[in-house]
Design an enzyme around this catalytic site. Structure first.
Site: not given
Ligand code: GLA
Length: 390
Positions: A36, A42-43, A45, A129, A131, A133, A179, A229
């Site tokens: 995805r 962002e950050h 969820d 790796g 970002g 997913s 994700d 994270y």
């Molecule tokens: C990662 C996490 C998600 C989300 C993003 C940031 O991908 O797996 O759940 O928190 O970072 O938006």
């Protein structure tokens, strides 16, 4: 490098060939699930926010066949073949990557399904790796395969939550729901608005073929389990506690200012990111619904600034990639760009006119490589279908 996407049927064929060459058998089942990219939100969820991702035309594919035993034998193109004893309740074990699969098997065991032994081969076109997913895609593809093996179909949200639990309990990443929801619920021509308070997805049309999305992997790698994270997650919890509210959804900037005295500067900035990003995402959805694309572009740019300055999850390479897209500008077909995903490296997302997409991607690629000496990976995508059996 600019790269075209391979189709789902090509990927499925590759998985079948791998199964035949690794185990000498023909598949009876093939599952796929996409990675995805998040357009905005962002950050948040894990802060009861709204997020607006889409499934990308990059998939994990798994071909399999029952093997009349109690063992799953699983090969990938990158790692040694593993064997998992299905008669045992799954726990964390080596090798590390196998835990995504063990976590999914455990989810099915907890639901009291009796899994037959099987041979399986995994292939992927989701960059690792980056970002994007790749782990959620693996979890959702594997969960979909197991559904096929036990001849059941779980409610999609249940499957996504089972995959999220695997990530939490077996991979040690305290991720939100974005994700796995995006990989499971993805639909062609649709963005997925996820209300992370109610865990409800709603489709937002992205049917205009004149719009496309460029994903640019900076090839600077990050590891979400390295602490960055979980620290951010903890900081947002601390910020929320200081506002005295139960949910970020009820917090306004006035509440944050009212609590500012109790917050140190870092917690204040994290809190400001959460509140403003929730608002930006809601505005972006309205802008999509009314075809107000210039507004979406400026929302994406504010989102990037907020992630860079207040949430501090960007890095020089991400900032550069975003700058390279924005300097091409509207005249060159770029509507907006920002970093996407967990950050600390990984990818950017650029919304652009389809007609210019490949030229924009090639230009970003060349300039990024010239300035950093790092070869990035760029591709163009539109919203793709979520996890399914082929
Ligand atoms: C990662 C996490 C998600 C989300 C993003 C940031 O991908 O797996 O759940 O928190 O970072 O938006």
């Amino acid at each position: 490098m600019f790269e075209s996407n391979i189709t789902v049927s090509e990927l499925a064929l590759k998985a079948k060939k791998e199964l035949a060459s690794n185990f000498g058998v023909e598949s009876t089942l093939v599952s796929v699930a996409p990675g995805r990219v998040n357009l905005i939100g962002e950050h948040i969820d894990y802060c009861d926010g709204f997020v607006l991702p889409l499934a990308i035309e990059r998939y994990v594919g798994i071909a399999a066949r029952p093997n009349d035993s109690q063992t799953a034998r699983i090969s990938t193109t990158r790692e040694d073949t593993i064997e998992i004893d299905l008669s045992k309740v799954q726990e964390i074990a080596d090798p590390k990557w196998s835990n995504y699969l063990r976590g999914i098997i455990r989810g099915f065991q907890d639901l009291k399904y009796k899994l037959p032994g099987f041979d399986a081969s995994i292939v992927s076109s989701v960059p690792l790796g980056a970002g994007l997913s790749s782990s959620a895609a693996l979890e959702c593809a594997f969960a979909t395969l197991l559904e096929g093996l036990v001849d059941t179909v779980l409610p999609i949200a249940d499957k996504a939550l089972l995959a999220q639990r695997a990530e939490h309990d077996f991979a040690g990443v305290p991720c939100g729901i974005m994700d796995q929801f995006a990989s499971a619920f993805g639909m062609k021509n649709q963005l997925i608005l996820i209300d992370c308070h109610s865990s409800e997805p709603e489709m937002v049309p992205f049917s205009d073929p004149s719009l496309s999305i460029i994903v640019a992997n900076t090839n600077v790698s990050h590891d979400l389990s390295d602490g960055g994270y979980s620290t951010r997650r903890k900081e947002t919890e601390d910020g929320l506690a200081l506002t005295g509210k139960e949910s970020w959804r009820d917090v306004t900037m006035e509440d944050v200012y009212a609590a500012q005295e109790k917050m140190d500067d870092r917690i204040f900035r994290r809190s400001r990111h959460v509140v403003t990003e929730i608002a930006r995402t809601a505005q972006a959805v309205e802008a999509f619904k009314s075809y107000d694309f210039s507004n979406i572009g400026s929302l994406m740019e504010s989102s990037h600034r907020s992630l860079r300055d207040d949430f501090e999850v960007s890095c020089d390479e991400l900032d550069l990639m975003v700058a390279l897209a924005t300097e091409i500008g509207l005249e060159g077909g770029v509507l907006g760009a920002r970093m996407t995903g967990g950050g600390f490296g990984g990818s950017t997302v650029t919304l652009c006119h389809s007609i210019n997409a490949e030229a924009i991607a090639r230009q970003m690629n060349d300039r990024y490589q010239a300035q950093t000496g790092i070869e990035p990976l760029l591709f163009v995508t539109r919203p793709a279908q979520g996890a399914h059996l082929v």
